[in-house]
Design a protein around this motif. Structure first.
Motif, PDB file in Angstrom:
ATOM      1  N   GLY A 100       5.852  93.847  -9.062  1.00 57.75           N
ATOM      2  CA  GLY A 100       6.847  94.415  -8.168  1.00 57.75           C
ATOM      3  C   GLY A 100       7.694  93.358  -7.496  1.00 57.75           C
ATOM      4  N   ASN A 101       8.569  93.806  -6.610  1.00 60.06           N
ATOM      5  CA  ASN A 101       9.468  92.907  -5.888  1.00 60.06           C
ATOM      6  C   ASN A 101       8.828  92.437  -4.590  1.00 60.06           C
ATOM      7  N   VAL A 102       9.036  91.177  -4.266  1.00 51.83           N
ATOM      8  CA  VAL A 102       8.632  90.631  -2.980  1.00 51.83           C
ATOM      9  C   VAL A 102       9.896  90.112  -2.300  1.00 51.83           C
ATOM     10  N   LYS A 103      10.221  90.663  -1.147  1.00 50.01           N
ATOM     11  CA  LYS A 103      11.412  90.244  -0.413  1.00 50.01           C
ATOM     12  C   LYS A 103      11.026  89.165   0.594  1.00 50.01           C
ATOM     13  N   VAL A 104      11.747  88.051   0.511  1.00 50.03           N
ATOM     14  CA  VAL A 104      11.418  86.867   1.295  1.00 50.03           C
ATOM     15  C   VAL A 104      12.590  86.524   2.202  1.00 50.03           C
ATOM     16  N   HIS A 105      12.277  86.174   3.433  1.00 54.46           N
ATOM     17  CA  HIS A 105      13.303  85.814   4.414  1.00 54.46           C
ATOM     18  C   HIS A 105      13.097  84.372   4.858  1.00 54.46           C
ATOM     19  N   LEU A 106      14.198  83.611   4.883  1.00 56.17           N
ATOM     20  CA  LEU A 106      14.177  82.225   5.334  1.00 56.17           C
ATOM     21  C   LEU A 106      15.185  82.044   6.452  1.00 56.17           C
ATOM     22  N   LEU A 107      14.923  81.106   7.326  1.00 52.82           N
ATOM     23  CA  LEU A 107      15.905  80.672   8.307  1.00 52.82           C
ATOM     24  C   LEU A 107      16.093  79.173   8.132  1.00 52.82           C
ATOM     25  N   ILE A 108      17.337  78.749   7.876  1.00 57.41           N
ATOM     26  CA  ILE A 108      17.671  77.335   7.756  1.00 57.41           C
ATOM     27  C   ILE A 108      18.501  76.980   8.979  1.00 57.41           C
ATOM     28  N   ASN A 109      17.945  76.158   9.878  1.00 60.73           N
ATOM     29  CA  ASN A 109      18.683  75.870  11.102  1.00 60.73           C
ATOM     30  C   ASN A 109      19.774  74.824  10.840  1.00 60.73           C
ATOM     31  N   ASN A 163      14.696  69.347   2.617  1.00 63.75           N
ATOM     32  CA  ASN A 163      15.568  69.143   1.454  1.00 63.75           C
ATOM     33  C   ASN A 163      16.780  70.065   1.500  1.00 63.75           C
ATOM     34  N   TRP A 164      17.131  70.555   2.702  1.00 64.39           N
ATOM     35  CA  TRP A 164      18.199  71.538   2.836  1.00 64.39           C
ATOM     36  C   TRP A 164      19.491  70.927   3.381  1.00 64.39           C
ATOM     37  N   ILE A 165      20.614  71.443   2.880  1.00 59.83           N
ATOM     38  CA  ILE A 165      21.923  71.214   3.480  1.00 59.83           C
ATOM     39  C   ILE A 165      22.284  72.514   4.200  1.00 59.83           C
ATOM     40  N   PRO A 166      22.464  72.492   5.522  1.00 60.74           N
ATOM     41  CA  PRO A 166      22.664  73.752   6.257  1.00 60.74           C
ATOM     42  C   PRO A 166      24.002  74.402   5.953  1.00 60.74           C
ATOM     43  N   ALA A 167      24.115  75.662   6.336  1.00 61.58           N
ATOM     44  CA  ALA A 167      25.371  76.403   6.193  1.00 61.58           C
ATOM     45  C   ALA A 167      26.405  75.857   7.171  1.00 61.58           C
ATOM     46  N   GLN A 168      27.667  76.213   6.916  1.00 59.98           N
ATOM     47  CA  GLN A 168      28.740  75.779   7.797  1.00 59.98           C
ATOM     48  C   GLN A 168      29.669  76.943   8.123  1.00 59.98           C
ATOM     49  N   VAL A 169      30.184  76.930   9.355  1.00 57.98           N
ATOM     50  CA  VAL A 169      31.235  77.848   9.791  1.00 57.98           C
ATOM     51  C   VAL A 169      32.346  77.006  10.396  1.00 57.98           C
ATOM     52  N   ASP A 170      33.529  77.101   9.823  1.00 60.16           N
ATOM     53  CA  ASP A 170      34.685  76.306  10.281  1.00 60.16           C
ATOM     54  C   ASP A 170      34.367  74.818  10.320  1.00 60.16           C
ATOM     55  N   GLY A 171      33.612  74.366   9.329  1.00 61.05           N
ATOM     56  CA  GLY A 171      33.312  72.945   9.226  1.00 61.05           C
ATOM     57  C   GLY A 171      32.145  72.459  10.053  1.00 61.05           C
ATOM     58  N   PRO A 194      28.023  72.698  11.150  1.00 57.35           N
ATOM     59  CA  PRO A 194      26.729  73.213  10.684  1.00 57.35           C
ATOM     60  C   PRO A 194      26.202  74.303  11.617  1.00 57.35           C
ATOM     61  N   VAL A 195      25.636  75.356  11.029  1.00 55.44           N
ATOM     62  CA  VAL A 195      25.094  76.479  11.804  1.00 55.44           C
ATOM     63  C   VAL A 195      23.769  76.907  11.197  1.00 55.44           C
ATOM     64  N   SER A 196      22.973  77.613  11.996  1.00 54.70           N
ATOM     65  CA  SER A 196      21.738  78.211  11.501  1.00 54.70           C
ATOM     66  C   SER A 196      22.068  79.498  10.765  1.00 54.70           C
ATOM     67  N   SER A 197      21.391  79.731   9.647  1.00 51.86           N
ATOM     68  CA  SER A 197      21.698  80.917   8.854  1.00 51.86           C
ATOM     69  C   SER A 197      20.428  81.517   8.269  1.00 51.86           C
ATOM     70  N   ALA A 198      20.480  82.818   8.039  1.00 50.74           N
ATOM     71  CA  ALA A 198      19.365  83.557   7.460  1.00 50.74           C
ATOM     72  C   ALA A 198      19.636  83.801   5.978  1.00 50.74           C
ATOM     73  N   LEU A 199      18.603  83.707   5.186  1.00 47.20           N
ATOM     74  CA  LEU A 199      18.720  83.850   3.740  1.00 47.20           C
ATOM     75  C   LEU A 199      17.631  84.796   3.258  1.00 47.20           C
ATOM     76  N   ASP A 200      18.023  85.806   2.471  1.00 54.08           N
ATOM     77  CA  ASP A 200      17.067  86.772   1.924  1.00 54.08           C
ATOM     78  C   ASP A 200      17.054  86.680   0.407  1.00 54.08           C
ATOM     79  N   LEU A 201      15.871  86.669  -0.165  1.00 51.38           N
ATOM     80  CA  LEU A 201      15.697  86.583  -1.611  1.00 51.38           C
ATOM     81  C   LEU A 201      14.739  87.668  -2.079  1.00 51.38           C
ATOM     82  N   THR A 202      14.934  88.107  -3.316  1.00 48.42           N
ATOM     83  CA  THR A 202      13.998  89.042  -3.937  1.00 48.42           C
ATOM     84  C   THR A 202      13.371  88.360  -5.142  1.00 48.42           C
TER      85      THR A 202
END
Length: 545
Positions: free
Chosen positions: A339-348, A381-389, A391-399
Motif C-alpha cells: 500500500g501507500n505510505v504518506k510521508v511528511h518532511l519539514l526542511i527549515n 544534505n538539503w538546499i532549502p526552499a526560497q521565496v523571493d530569493g 531561504p524559507v522553511s517548507s513542508a514536503l509530502d511524499l507518497t
C-alpha cells in the motif's frame, strides 16, 4: 478529518490529530508502531487508540463548556494553537501532561487546566487485546470572533518597529552611513532602497539592495533629478558597490533592536523596505541625513511554506529526492505490507531536516523503520526552499508505495494518490506516473533479468509510419537483457508513450544508454560510461539518472 466548534464567540477547538510544527499532515501521533520491550513505557500508536468517553463529539462539548479565553490573550488579539501531550493510562487516568507548542497570554495554562479536568474520562488504548498506556497529542485552537478580531486588529497586527522610534533608528544608522569619497568627488547624491527581514527575535537578516538612484550637481542651480543607476552612465562603477556596502553595514547595526511584526498577536518574520539617502554634493549647507519615514512592510513571512508556495523547491544537494529514495529504499524482509505510505518532511531555512512524520497508519514497524533509515541519510544534505530569493522553511509530502511482486494484478484504490516512489521486493524506483517520459517509464518497469551478467548498451527506438516498433541496440547486452528491454519498449508502445513522429527517419530516432549492473557503485568504478547512463538497473533498484 477535522472537527470544528466555536465556543463563547471566541474559541474554536480543532479536535483532531495534529502534526507538530503546523505541518499539512494531520495525525494524532506518528503512525509508526512503536513496539515496547515491556509495559513500562507508553506506546505512541496502537491498534485501538484511546478515546474520550462518548467520542470526539462529547470531548468537543466538554472542552467547549470548560475552556475560557484568557483576558490577556483577548486584549492582545492573540490567536493560534496550543498543543498538549499526555499519557492515557490503562485505567483511563491522565499522566505526564506536557505543552508541546505554546501560544502565551495565559492560553497555555488554561489549556493544561482543562485537560487535567479530563482525568478518568478516557477509554484506554488496546494492543493485542490488552489495555496499554498510550501517549496522546491534542491540539486546541484559540480563535477570536470576527467582532473581537476587528476590535483588536490594530494591536494584534503590527509592522516591525525600531525600539526607541524613528529618531533612534536614524541615530543608529547614521553613524555607519558615510558617502564614499569617490561619490563626493563626483558631486553625487545617492538614494538607495534596502530590502531586509526582521526576524521573530528582532534580528535583521537577508539584507539586499533593491534600488539605487543617483543625482549629480555640476554647478549652482544645475542639479539633475535622480536617475536609476543603470541609466546614469556612471564612470566609476566601484561607487555603486561602496554605496551598497555602506547601506548594508548601517542596517546590520540595527540587528536585535527591532520589535518584530505581529500577526494575530504572535511575532512573525517580515520583509521591510527602507529608503536610505546619502547627501554629499551640498553637505556644507545640508548635513548628511537619513529619512526613515518611507519605511514600509512588504510581506509578513510564514513560519512554514507549503511546497507549492515557494519559488524554488527544497532539494538534495547531489540528486532529486525521488531518485535518492529509489536508490536506497529496500523492501523489508518478511514484511507482508502493501500500500501507500504518506510521508511528511519539514526542511527549515537552514537546510535542517525534521521528520519523517507519517500520515498513514502502518501496523508493520519494519516499513516505517526502513523509511526512517533512508531519510536519516539525507540529513545535512538539503538546499532549502526560497521565496523571493530568501531561504524559507517548507513542508514536503511524499507518497511511497510498497508492492509485493507475486504475479497478481493489483487493484488501485480510487483514493490512492499517485506514488512518488515505488518499492517492490525486486527493488525501488522513481515513479513515472507524474512525468510519463520514456526514461521514467523504463526506470519504473525494467527488471533485472535472471542472469549473472552485467552490461551497458545504447538503445535507439521509435515508431515507424506503419505503426510498428523499430529498435536498435549496440553490443553490450546478453540475450536476456535485450529481451527485457524489448518487453518494456513494447509495453511503452501499447500505452501510447511511443508514437510516430512525422518525417522522423530511423537514424533520427531517440537513443538512451541503459546499464544493467549488480552494484551501481562498482559499475561506476569499472566503467565510467555507466555513471552517465540514462537508466541504471541494479539487482535492487532501477534508477533514472
Amino acid at each position: 478529518m477535522k472537527k470544528n466548534i466555536t465556543v463563547n464567540r471566541f474559541l474554536t477547538l480543532v479536535l483532531v490529530s495534529f502534526a507538530i510544527l503546523a505541518s499539512p499532515m494531520a495525525q494524532a501521533q506518528s503512525a509508526a508502531k512503536v513496539l515496547q520491550a515491556n509495559d513500562t513505557k507508553p506506546y505512541t500508536y496502537v491498534e485501538q487508540m484511546p478515546q474520550f468517553k462518548g467520542g470526539d463529539t462529547e470531548m468537543m462539548k466538554f472542552l467547549g463548556s470548560n475552556i475560557r479565553y484568557p483576558q490577556e490573550a483577548q486584549d492582545a488579539g492573540l490567536e493560534g494553537l496550543v498543543v498538549l501531550s499526555f499519557v492515557v493510562e490503562k485505567d483511563g487516568t491522565l499522566q505526564d501532561i506536557e505543552i508541546l507548542k505554546k501560544l502565551g497570554g495565559g492560553t497555555d495554562k488554561e489549556a493544561a487546566r482543562v485537560v487535567k479536568l479530563m482525568d478518568g474520562l478516557w477509554t484506554p488504548g488496546e494492543q493485542d487485546g490488552k489495555l496499554v498506556a498510550v501517549r496522546y497529542t491534542l491540539p486546541i485552537r484559540f480563535a477570536l470572533s470576527e467582532a473581537e478580531r476587528a476590535a483588536t486588529a490594530a494591536k494584534a497586527n503590527q509592522m516591525a518597529q525600531f525600539k526607541g522610534g524613528p529618531e533612534a533608528l536614524v541615530q543608529t544608522m547614521q553613524r555607519h552611513l558615510q558617502l564614499p569619497a569617490e561619490a563626493a568627488q563626483e558631486n553625487l547624491d545617492a538614494r538607495v532602497v534596502v530590502k531586509f527581514t526582521v526576524e521573530k527575535d528582532g534580528s535583521v537578516s537577508n539584507i539586499k539592495l533593491e534600488q539605487t538612484k543617483l543625482k549629480k550637481t555640476v554647478g549652482p542651480g544645475s542639479e539633475l533629478d535622480y536617475m536609476d543607476a543603470a541609466t546614469f552612465g556612471l564612470g566609476n562603477r566601484a561607487i555603486l558597490a561602496k554605496l551598497s556596502e555602506a547601506a548594508i553595514t548601517a542596517l546590520k547595526a540595527t540587528s536585535g533592536q527591532w520589535r518584530p511584526s505581529l500577526k494575530d498577536g504572535q511575532p512573525v518574520a517580515a520583509k521591510l523596505l527602507l529608503p536610505v539617502q546619502f547627501l554629499g554634493s551640498n553637505a556644507a549647507e545640508a548635513p548628511r541625513q537619513l529619512d526613515v519615514s518611507g519605511l514600509k512592510e512588504v510581506q509578513k513571512l510564514k513560519d512554514v511554506y507549503k511546497y507549492d508556495e515557494v519559488n524554488i523547491k527544497p532539494t538534495l544537494k547531489d540528486m532529486p529526492l525521488e531518485k535518492f529514495l529509489a536508490k536506497n529504499l529496500r523492501f523489508p524482509a518478511a514484511s507482508s505490507f502493501e500500500g501507500n505510505v504518506k510521508v511528511h518532511l519539514l526542511i527549515n531555512k537552514n537546510g535542517k531536516q525534521m521528520g519523517p512524520l507519517f500520515s498513514t497508519a502502518v501496523n508493520d514497524e519494519r516499513i516505517t523503520d526502513e523509511i526512517t533509515r533512508v531519510f536519516k541519510l539525507t540529513k545535512r544534505n538539503w538546499i532549502p526552499a526560497q521565496v523571493d530569493g530568501d531561504p524559507v522553511s517548507s513542508a514536503l509530502d511524499l507518497t511511497i508505495r510498497f508492492i509485493i511482486d507475486d504475479g497478481k494484478k493489483k487493484k488501485d484504490s480510487e483514493s490512492d494518490s499517485e506514488p512518488d516512489v515505488v518499492v517492490t521486493e525486486m527493488g525501488a524506483h522513481a515513479s513515472a506516473s507524474k512525468g510519463h517520459t520514456i526514461d521514467n517509464f523504463l526506470a519504473e518497469n525494467l527488471r533485472y533479468p535472471a542472469t549473472q551478467a552485467e552490461g551497458i548498451a545504447i538503445v535507439k527506438f521509435g515508431i515507424t509510419k506503419s505503426g510498428s516498433l523499430h529498435y536498435e541496440m549496440s553490443p553490450g547486452f546478453d540475450d536476456k537483457m535485450a529481451d527485457e528491454v524489448l518487453r518494456v519498449l513494447k509495453l511503452a508502445k501499447d500505452k501510447g508513450l511511443l508514437v510516430h513522429q512525422q518525417n522522423q527517419t530511423a537514424s533520427a530516432m531517440p537513443a538512451l544508454t541503459i546499464s544493467f549492473t549488480k552494484n551501481e557503485n562498482e559499475a561506476h568504478e569499472k566503467n565510467g560510461a555507466s555513471s552517465g547512463a540514462d537508466v541504471v538497473i541494479t539487482k535492487y533498484a532501477p534508477v533514472q539518472n
